[in-house]
Design a protein around this motif. Structure first.
Motif, PDB file in Angstrom:
ATOM      1  N   LEU A   1       1.380  -1.108   0.098  1.00 29.74           N
ATOM      2  CA  LEU A   1      -0.366  -0.207   0.519  1.00 29.74           C
ATOM      3  C   LEU A   1       1.231   1.565   0.576  1.00 29.74           C
ATOM      4  CD1 LEU A   1      -2.478  -0.681   2.249  1.00 29.74           C
ATOM      5  CD2 LEU A   1      -3.550  -0.893  -0.092  1.00 29.74           C
ATOM      6  N   VAL A   2       2.552   1.137   0.518  1.00 27.31           N
ATOM      7  CA  VAL A   2       2.848   2.754   0.990  1.00 27.31           C
ATOM      8  C   VAL A   2       3.310   2.437  -0.529  1.00 27.31           C
ATOM      9  CG1 VAL A   2       5.112   3.478   1.380  1.00 27.31           C
ATOM     10  CG2 VAL A   2       3.372   2.173   3.292  1.00 27.31           C
ATOM     11  N   ASN A   3       3.550   1.630  -0.817  1.00 31.76           N
ATOM     12  CA  ASN A   3       4.640   1.480  -2.376  1.00 31.76           C
ATOM     13  C   ASN A   3       3.705   2.442  -3.135  1.00 31.76           C
ATOM     14  OD1 ASN A   3       6.588   1.240  -3.976  1.00 31.76           O
ATOM     15  ND2 ASN A   3       5.710  -1.032  -4.554  1.00 31.76           N
ATOM     16  N   ARG A   4       2.540   1.666  -3.508  1.00 32.36           N
ATOM     17  CA  ARG A   4       1.726   1.714  -4.286  1.00 32.36           C
ATOM     18  C   ARG A   4       1.235   3.931  -4.504  1.00 32.36           C
ATOM     19  NH1 ARG A   4      -1.127  -2.887  -3.915  1.00 32.36           N
ATOM     20  NH2 ARG A   4      -2.448  -2.250  -2.271  1.00 32.36           N
ATOM     21  N   SER A   5       1.168   4.418  -3.333  1.00 33.83           N
ATOM     22  CA  SER A   5       1.109   5.703  -2.087  1.00 33.83           C
ATOM     23  C   SER A   5       1.945   6.079  -2.542  1.00 33.83           C
ATOM     24  CB  SER A   5       1.158   5.934  -0.635  1.00 33.83           C
ATOM     25  OG  SER A   5       0.595   6.959  -0.316  1.00 33.83           O
ATOM     26  N   LEU A   6       3.179   5.603  -2.635  1.00 34.86           N
ATOM     27  CA  LEU A   6       5.036   6.075  -3.094  1.00 34.86           C
ATOM     28  C   LEU A   6       4.774   6.041  -4.573  1.00 34.86           C
ATOM     29  CD1 LEU A   6       7.235   5.095  -0.531  1.00 34.86           C
ATOM     30  CD2 LEU A   6       6.466   7.235  -0.575  1.00 34.86           C
ATOM     31  N   GLU A   7       4.159   5.131  -5.631  1.00 36.41           N
ATOM     32  CA  GLU A   7       4.199   5.442  -6.347  1.00 36.41           C
ATOM     33  C   GLU A   7       3.347   6.793  -7.605  1.00 36.41           C
ATOM     34  OE1 GLU A   7       3.543   1.475  -7.931  1.00 36.41           O
ATOM     35  OE2 GLU A   7       5.095   0.856  -7.916  1.00 36.41           O
ATOM     36  N   ARG A   8       2.220   7.087  -6.333  1.00 32.24           N
ATOM     37  CA  ARG A   8       1.160   7.627  -7.551  1.00 32.24           C
ATOM     38  C   ARG A   8       1.868   8.988  -6.569  1.00 32.24           C
ATOM     39  NH1 ARG A   8      -2.698   5.483  -4.183  1.00 32.24           N
ATOM     40  NH2 ARG A   8      -2.509   7.379  -2.559  1.00 32.24           N
ATOM     41  N   ARG A   9       2.571   8.976  -6.000  1.00 35.63           N
ATOM     42  CA  ARG A   9       3.128  10.630  -5.517  1.00 35.63           C
ATOM     43  C   ARG A   9       3.855  11.155  -6.095  1.00 35.63           C
ATOM     44  NH1 ARG A   9       4.343  10.971   0.564  1.00 35.63           N
ATOM     45  NH2 ARG A   9       5.258  13.152   0.308  1.00 35.63           N
ATOM     46  N   VAL A  10       5.053   9.833  -6.490  1.00 34.88           N
ATOM     47  CA  VAL A  10       5.906  10.150  -7.810  1.00 34.88           C
ATOM     48  C   VAL A  10       5.446  10.525  -9.255  1.00 34.88           C
ATOM     49  CG1 VAL A  10       7.958   9.325  -8.700  1.00 34.88           C
ATOM     50  CG2 VAL A  10       7.997   8.743  -6.308  1.00 34.88           C
ATOM     51  N   THR A  11       4.341   9.859  -9.082  1.00 34.81           N
ATOM     52  CA  THR A  11       3.942   9.500 -10.399  1.00 34.81           C
ATOM     53  C   THR A  11       2.999  11.461 -10.818  1.00 34.81           C
ATOM     54  OG1 THR A  11       3.593   7.568 -10.993  1.00 34.81           O
ATOM     55  CG2 THR A  11       2.562   9.329 -11.783  1.00 34.81           C
ATOM     56  N   GLU A  12       2.399  12.329  -9.669  1.00 33.39           N
ATOM     57  CA  GLU A  12       2.105  13.430  -9.835  1.00 33.39           C
ATOM     58  C   GLU A  12       2.922  14.233  -9.530  1.00 33.39           C
ATOM     59  OE1 GLU A  12      -0.438  13.229  -6.167  1.00 33.39           O
ATOM     60  OE2 GLU A  12      -2.535  12.340  -6.698  1.00 33.39           O
ATOM     61  N   ARG A  13       3.816  14.263  -8.623  1.00 38.57           N
ATOM     62  CA  ARG A  13       4.808  15.021  -8.441  1.00 38.57           C
ATOM     63  C   ARG A  13       6.053  15.006 -10.207  1.00 38.57           C
ATOM     64  NH1 ARG A  13       6.340  19.934  -7.158  1.00 38.57           N
ATOM     65  NH2 ARG A  13       8.439  19.600  -6.387  1.00 38.57           N
ATOM     66  N   THR A  14       5.887  13.951 -10.700  1.00 43.31           N
ATOM     67  CA  THR A  14       6.800  13.888 -11.649  1.00 43.31           C
ATOM     68  C   THR A  14       6.098  14.810 -12.645  1.00 43.31           C
ATOM     69  OG1 THR A  14       7.812  11.776 -11.470  1.00 43.31           O
ATOM     70  CG2 THR A  14       7.348  12.430 -13.846  1.00 43.31           C
ATOM     71  N   GLU A  15       4.417  14.799 -12.709  1.00 44.78           N
ATOM     72  CA  GLU A  15       3.700  15.507 -13.353  1.00 44.78           C
ATOM     73  C   GLU A  15       3.850  16.721 -12.937  1.00 44.78           C
ATOM     74  OE1 GLU A  15      -0.152  13.118 -13.412  1.00 44.78           O
ATOM     75  OE2 GLU A  15       0.683  11.831 -13.983  1.00 44.78           O
ATOM     76  N   GLU A  16       4.186  17.299 -11.382  1.00 39.26           N
ATOM     77  CA  GLU A  16       4.309  18.411 -11.759  1.00 39.26           C
ATOM     78  C   GLU A  16       5.434  19.387 -11.965  1.00 39.26           C
ATOM     79  OE1 GLU A  16       3.602  18.462  -7.223  1.00 39.26           O
ATOM     80  OE2 GLU A  16       1.832  18.254  -7.058  1.00 39.26           O
TER      81      GLU A  16
END
Length: 476
Positions: A218-233
């Motif tokens: 769950l944490v990994n998926r959350s981090l991946e989602r945050r990394v994806t969002e941050r990458t897009e930003e």
């Protein structure tokens, strides 16, 4: 109190029980083995007493057979028993040495055996001598029977004592077997409990690992989602920064273009004034002004800004400005060489440095050579320990006493007035806290040459890396 804290305590308890049970089993085993040894010891002692009694009886058996038949063959049991009695007695002495009562009994038995052997030997001696009546009289006297009865009684007493010891030791052995079995059973139960508890603990650990794995996923998926969002930003910010950079470059190109157009307009006005002027001095003055404005326009038009929009390649800029100057001179006899390594300078001082360099080059072209002379003018710019150094070197006639600086204004040494070109050079060098000095290049009287050395402490130069730059002239 949670299950995680209860299980370790229970585990320690069961481990303690298992260890104690194991130690008890070992102790019970040693105890039982010792009891078994004592039981066996008692049985051996009983057997030895029986053998001693049997040997004593064999003594009488051999005596009777020989006395009845006068045949020595019947003495064989007697001889065999007589030779074995000593060994049997010695073995018994070792076996019962820990029992004082049995030791005392053995001490009473030994004289009886010796006495019985003596009586038998007496009768046998009479028989061998042929005194049959005397030989038969010995057994009939009853002395041997009395000794034998007493010997049998002592041996039976010793046997009874061994039987009593056997019963006691057998009972102890039976009890110890019970405790051994109990200890072994306790050890098995403790081991089973320990195994069960270990199984529970292992299941709990596996469940904890599974839960941790799920949490980690769950944490990994959350981090991946945050990394994806941050990458897009970051991608959006990068695009925005690139757009701002392009806008700034466009604005800079536009400003440069406007400045170039304005300077070109000024040059056009000066050309009009030159064409309509009739006074030679005015024409020279306007021509000098036009050259300087043209140098500024050339530098401004050719500025190549690097990616940080703050530095310019000063080597290529000076070379371009001096190239424009050489083109306007239209004189093939004078060669101008620019020897500057790849350097970067601040964009806000680049134009001033180009105009300063052009002033000294123009001065060399006008004063270093006579009409028709061929020559070489070298421009050098390099980093120094403090700031930078600009050198303009020619191979002309040297520092001649010429009052005209080429700008249409004569220098008057009497009243200390300098020419316009020299004043402009000093003003521009002061911008960098600079100092100007002159020296001859060679000792040749006709063409010693001149080297102008301008130290510029406040001019900071940087070695240029191989990086792309914005060519404002081409872009505009």
């Amino acid at each position: 109190m949670t299950l995680g804290t209860v299980i370790p305590r229970t585990l320690l308890t069961w481990i303690g029980i298992a260890v104690l049970s194991g130690m008890g089993a070992v102790f019970a085993w040693n105890w039982t083995a010792a009891s078994a040894n004592w039981v066996e010891h008692t049985l051996v002692a009983q057997r030895q007493f029986s053998m001693l009694l049997s040997s004593a009886q064999d003594l009488e058996l051999g005596q009777r057979g020989y006395l009845l038949t006068n045949d020595t063959v019947y003495l064989e049991p007697y001889e065999r028993a007589k030779s074995s009695i000593d060994k049997i007695y010695s073995d018994l002495a070792v076996l019962v040495e820990d029992n004082d009562e049995q030791v005392a009994t053995l001490k009473r038995i030994r004289p009886l055996i010796d006495q019985r052997i003596t009586i038998i030997e007496d009768s046998l001696a009479h028989m061998r001598a042929g005194r049959t009546d005397e030989a038969l009289a010995v057994p009939k006297s009853g002395a041997g029977k009395a000794v034998m009865d007493q010997l049998r009684s002592e041996i039976e007493t010793a046997q009874n004592k061994e039987i009593s010891l056997y019963n006691v030791r057998q009972d102890a052995f039976d009890r110890q077997k019970f405790w051994l079995l109990a200890a072994l059973l306790s050890t098995l139960i403790a081991s089973a409990g320990l195994a069960l508890l270990s199984l529970i603990r292992e299941k709990e650990r596996i469940a904890s690992l599974e839960q941790s794995s799920k949490t980690l996923a769950l944490v990994n998926r959350s981090l991946e989602r945050r990394v994806t969002e941050r990458t897009e930003e970051l991608a959006i910010e990068r695009d925005r920064a690139e757009a701002e950079k392009e806008r700034a470059e466009g604005l800079l190109r536009d400003v440069t273009h406007r400045i170039g157009n304005t300077l070109a307009l000024v040059v056009g006005f000066l050309n009009l004034h030159i064409r309509h002027a009739s006074d030679p001095m005015s024409i020279k003055t306007l021509t000098g002004a036009r050259s300087r404005v043209h140098a500024i326009a050339s530098a401004q038009r050719r500025i190549n800004v690097t990616n940080d929009l703050d530095l310019v390649r000063i080597d290529s800029l000076v070379e371009s400005v001096i190239g424009d100057l050489a083109a306007t001179m239209n004189d093939d006899n004078i060669e101008i060489k620019v020897d500057i390594p790849p350097l970067l300078a601040a964009a806000q001082v680049a134009t001033s440095l180009c105009v300063l360099t052009q002033e000294f080059v123009m001065n060399s072209t006008k004063h270093a050579y006579r009409e028709g002379d061929k020559g070489l003018i070298t421009v050098q710019l390099a980093k120094a320990d403090k700031g930078s150094v600009l050198k303009i070197t020619d191979d002309g006639r040297g520092m001649a006493d010429d009052d005209d600086d080429g700008d249409g204004e004569e220098a008057d040494e009497k009243d200390g007035r300098e020419g316009l070109g020299a004043q402009i050079a000093k003003l521009l060098s002061r911008q960098f806290n600079g100092e100007i000095s002159y020296q001859s290049v060679t000792s040749d009287a006709e063409r010693p040459g001149t080297q102008v050395i301008v130290t510029l402490p406040d001019l900071k130069l940087t070695v240029a890396a191989d990086e792309p730059h914005v060519d404002l002239e081409k872009a505009s």
